[in-house]
Design an enzyme around this catalytic site. Structure first.
Site, short mmCIF file in Angstrom:
data_model
loop_
_atom_site.label_atom_id
_atom_site.label_comp_id
_atom_site.label_asym_id
_atom_site.label_seq_id
_atom_site.Cartn_x
_atom_site.Cartn_y
_atom_site.Cartn_z
N ARG A 1 34.13 38.71 46.53
CA ARG A 1 35.50 38.41 46.13
C ARG A 1 36.21 39.71 45.75
O ARG A 1 35.60 40.61 45.18
CB ARG A 1 35.52 37.44 44.94
CG ARG A 1 34.99 36.06 45.29
CD ARG A 1 34.81 35.20 44.06
NE ARG A 1 33.70 35.67 43.24
CZ ARG A 1 33.31 35.08 42.12
NH1 ARG A 1 33.95 34.01 41.67
NH2 ARG A 1 32.29 35.55 41.43
N ASP B 1 39.94 41.56 44.12
CA ASP B 1 41.18 41.34 43.38
C ASP B 1 42.39 41.48 44.30
O ASP B 1 42.30 42.07 45.38
CB ASP B 1 41.31 42.38 42.25
CG ASP B 1 40.22 42.23 41.20
OD1 ASP B 1 39.71 41.11 41.04
OD2 ASP B 1 39.91 43.24 40.54
N ARG C 1 36.31 49.75 39.95
CA ARG C 1 37.58 50.30 39.47
C ARG C 1 37.42 50.92 38.07
O ARG C 1 38.09 51.91 37.76
CB ARG C 1 38.65 49.22 39.47
CG ARG C 1 39.10 48.81 40.88
CD ARG C 1 39.98 47.58 40.85
NE ARG C 1 41.15 47.79 40.01
CZ ARG C 1 41.92 46.80 39.58
NH1 ARG C 1 41.62 45.53 39.87
NH2 ARG C 1 42.97 47.05 38.83
#
Length: 229
Positions: free
Chosen positions: A16, A18, A168
């Site tokens: 998945r 963002d 990130r």
């Protein structure tokens, strides 16, 4: 899928991402009722996906119990960071730009402290749904790519699985090291703290790419199909 076989479909992806994150190596599976030839299926899907910026590179037949997410043994991410003063033009939305110079050696020294199995609570989003913060980071390599008007830094990251916002969080922290605001040892101290507040800033999503997923007995390799994008 519903355009090809009108019914409800369950599509499972390998990872998945963002909003704002890209994928050049995403893998997904879906059960089909018709006996589709893989090439014909990819052509049909690409026809119906237009004009969305999504393309099926290729398809392969798999066993009924094969799962794109749970059968994966490695995921590879790429993060692209550009150091230059002018704004980005053609690659706007595809990189994170900073307007100061960065020390690639210092960033790599900080990255090296994250390798191996650790409790990555510091680098985990507060809304992460993973059962455990313990993960094994197999690689985090910083590559320097000179451009005519700046320098690109590519962060190549590999692990079996990742926590929410983990990559990130890594890159945002390492950017602080490259800028001289943190030392490489500060990264190790942040990791040891096991405290989200010890993390550096989380970088924006546009530089992140899901670049590849590996499987035992990879169905694309077994079928003689290249997955290059």
């Amino acid at each position: 899928m519903a355009k090809l076989e009108p019914r409800d479909h369950n599509i499972a992806a390998a990872g998945r991402t963002d909003a704002g994150v890209h994928a050049t190596g995403q893998v997904a599976h879906c059960d089909m009722e018709r006996d589709w030839e893989p090439f014909r299926l990819s052509e049909a899907l690409n026809f119906h996906l237009k004009p969305a910026p999504v393309a099926i590179v290729n398809c392969a037949l798999v066993a009924d119990d094969w799962h794109a997410r749970f059968d994966a043994v490695e995921r590879q991410y790429l993060f692209r960071l550009m150091s230059r003063r002018p704004p980005l033009t053609f690659e706007a939305g595809q990189m994170w730009r900073v307007n100061h110079t960065l020390d690639a050696g210092a960033m790599q020294a900080g990255a090296d402290q994250l390798l191996g199995q650790h409790d990555f609570t510091t680098f985990r989003s507060s809304i992460c749904q993973a059962k455990s913060p313990v993960k094994t980071l197999d690689a985090l390599r910083v590559e320097t790519v000179p451009h005519a008007n700046g320098t690109e830094y590519r962060f190549h990251v590999r692990a079996r699985s990742f926590l929410h916002n983990q990559v990130r969080s890594f890159v945002g922290t390492l950017e602080r090291v490259g800028a001289g605001a943190w030392t490489p040892d500060d990264v190790g101290a942040a990791l040891a703290a096991k405290d989200r507040s010890a993390c550096g800033p989380v970088c924006p999503p546009q530089g992140l790419y899901l670049a590849g997923v590996k499987y035992p007995n990879d169905p694309f390799e077994v079928s003689g199909i290249s997955r290059s994008s």
